[in-house]
Write an enzyme that holds these catalytic residues in place. Structure first.
Site, PDB file in Angstrom:
ATOM      1  N   ASN A   1       0.787  -1.550  -0.079  1.00  0.00           N
ATOM      2  CA  ASN A   1      -0.537  -0.088   0.294  1.00  0.00           C
ATOM      3  C   ASN A   1       0.701   1.296  -0.359  1.00  0.00           C
ATOM      4  O   ASN A   1       0.191   2.175  -0.578  1.00  0.00           O
ATOM      5  CB  ASN A   1      -0.886   0.446   0.636  1.00  0.00           C
ATOM      6  CG  ASN A   1      -2.173  -0.528   1.062  1.00  0.00           C
ATOM      7  OD1 ASN A   1      -2.710  -1.154  -0.327  1.00  0.00           O
ATOM      8  ND2 ASN A   1      -2.034  -1.536   2.388  1.00  0.00           N
TER       9      ASN A   1
ATOM     10  N   SER B   1       6.254  10.870   7.181  1.00  0.00           N
ATOM     11  CA  SER B   1       5.763  10.911   8.644  1.00  0.00           C
ATOM     12  C   SER B   1       6.828  11.098   9.667  1.00  0.00           C
ATOM     13  O   SER B   1       8.214  11.013   9.137  1.00  0.00           O
ATOM     14  CB  SER B   1       4.876   9.349   8.598  1.00  0.00           C
ATOM     15  OG  SER B   1       5.099   8.888  10.376  1.00  0.00           O
TER      16      SER B   1
ATOM     17  N   TYR C   1       6.269   0.930   8.717  1.00  0.00           N
ATOM     18  CA  TYR C   1       5.657   1.905   8.459  1.00  0.00           C
ATOM     19  C   TYR C   1       6.668   3.722   8.036  1.00  0.00           C
ATOM     20  O   TYR C   1       5.904   4.308   6.943  1.00  0.00           O
ATOM     21  CB  TYR C   1       4.536   2.521   9.346  1.00  0.00           C
ATOM     22  CG  TYR C   1       3.888   4.209   9.498  1.00  0.00           C
ATOM     23  CD1 TYR C   1       2.742   3.677   8.011  1.00  0.00           C
ATOM     24  CD2 TYR C   1       4.524   4.648   9.543  1.00  0.00           C
ATOM     25  CE1 TYR C   1       2.046   4.919   7.806  1.00  0.00           C
ATOM     26  CE2 TYR C   1       3.509   6.322   9.222  1.00  0.00           C
ATOM     27  CZ  TYR C   1       2.452   6.309   8.929  1.00  0.00           C
ATOM     28  OH  TYR C   1       1.751   7.365   8.336  1.00  0.00           O
TER      29      TYR C   1
ATOM     30  N   LYS D   1       7.923   4.938   4.201  1.00  0.00           N
ATOM     31  CA  LYS D   1       7.390   6.033   4.108  1.00  0.00           C
ATOM     32  C   LYS D   1       8.843   6.802   3.775  1.00  0.00           C
ATOM     33  O   LYS D   1       8.843   8.072   2.430  1.00  0.00           O
ATOM     34  CB  LYS D   1       7.007   6.945   5.574  1.00  0.00           C
ATOM     35  CG  LYS D   1       5.455   6.768   5.701  1.00  0.00           C
ATOM     36  CD  LYS D   1       5.139   7.483   4.663  1.00  0.00           C
ATOM     37  CE  LYS D   1       3.439   7.311   5.385  1.00  0.00           C
ATOM     38  NZ  LYS D   1       2.436   7.900   3.733  1.00  0.00           N
TER      39      LYS D   1
END
Lengths: 247, 247
Positions: free
Chosen positions: A84, A109, A146, A150
């Site tokens: 994703n 992020s 995550y 990013k």
């Protein structure tokens, strides 16, 4: 005439902040995996960010893409962020180049650089007397997969700018909360981003001229370990909120 | 007793350089997708780098992993580098942590920073009078999706070091050729890495103590735009070759 802007991941929290203040500022096309549950401005496209063809079609006649879509969970498993966030972001950049989009604003992020918060530096770095500062020129140091995804999205943006002449900005978003800053959470206060500052920041990202940039997305908090200098210089970002001015 | 080293992508060009000089220096376990076509030292495992279980099994009783496997083509398509280079490298790091490996040496590439070679800087930056220098602290600027995948591998290494305490070094390998440096190719001469310097560099990477490092892998060429300082300081890397000393 207002610019046409495609907002991916429109139903997420950043999308909510952006659309809350900027509903009438642009001709919006919103994209999300699920149909909207509330009334939103513009046109809505239900599509997955990993669907190349749907993403390309959604960019027809679009000037600027604000790319927020992806798995937003800091604890998301690798398989999800690989698909994703990394592959999905590449799909967005590739489609942008193929359809003649001018500019992509990418939601990165604080998790891309979270590991600078070492045991030696914390909790001091969350407090006003400390001077540790990240300015966007430092290498990524993610705290989770995550954050790795990013950082990879940032590098994809750099590549698509350098090789395909797309204007790209990566916004390392801090701690976005509605109404007031996080309570009893010094770290979150130092990287607080209010809803209205968030909307203003993305508005400036859509408007300003740049090649490739990395900026931090936080309010003008008394204590911050993310520099706002680049956002101020390149975007004329003028945050109005400050976590220290809330109870 | 010699350290046990797992070499992934053992049949590739870097593997050839490393094994050529270091065949007797370690207890080798070699891994590649295809069975070997020549006589190689140690044990050979035929497995794909994306096969989690096979990779984990190959790390049994291993001290150090030298991770070279991946699609080596600068022009490789996204689907291949996403799977083989990004996902494959994550598989290696995850298996290393699960099996108690101490150290991973990761073959990154000059392509992770190729876009620093802008039209304004070249060809001057390939020539002795020029002083432009990259030292490994700069953000990635890939020239291709292969370079994006190598930069992602570097960030994965940073994460696995910070969060899982693995020793990791990312080696941004220059232009590796056997015998003599590239001819009539200034760029390749400035980033030349001879076979014996390559073997020596990986030997030092296996031996030295570090937390997380990024170093450039080139010979001691008269003109270089990649700094050797960090490799010298952290690894005691002492290259013997220089592209200017060849005809």
């Amino acid at each position: 005439m207002a610019q046409s802007v495609l907002l991916t991941g429109a139903s997420g929290r950043v999308g909510q902040a952006v659309l809350g203040d900027l509903a009438d500022a642009y001709e919006w096309r919103l994209l999300d995996r699920d149909p909207p549950t509330e009334d939103l401005p513009g046109e809505f496209v239900v599509a997955d960010i990993t669907d190349d063809e749907a993403v390309r079609e959604a960019m027809d006649e679009i000037d600027v893409v604000v790319h927020l879509a992806g798995d937003p969970r800091p604890e998301a498993p690798w398989s999800s962020v690989l698909t994703n966030n990394i592959d999905g972001t590449r799909t967005v950049y590739q489609a942008a180049v193929e359809t003649g989009v001018e500019k992509v604003v990418f939601a990165s992020s604080n998790h891309a650089v979270g590991a600078y918060e070492t045991d030696e530096r914390t909790p001091d770095m969350y407090r006003p007397h400390d001077e540790f500062l990240l300015d966007g020129t430092e290498l990524p140091r993610p705290t989770n997969l995550y954050g790795v995804s990013k950082a990879a999205g940032e590098t994809l943006g750099r590549y698509y700018h350098d090789e395909h002449d797309l204007s790209v900005i990566s916004v390392r978003i801090g701690n976005l909360t509605e109404g007031h800053p996080p309570i009893d959470y010094e770290r979150g206060q130092a990287m607080w981003l209010s809803y209205r500052d968030c909307a203003h920041l993305f508005d400036r990202c859509i408007q300003a001229d740049y090649g490739y940039e990395i900026v931090y997305g936080i309010s003008d908090n008394d204590r911050k370990y993310y520099s706002l200098e680049r956002a101020q210089e390149v975007l004329d970002y003028e945050p109005q909120d400050n976590s220290a001015e809330h109870d």
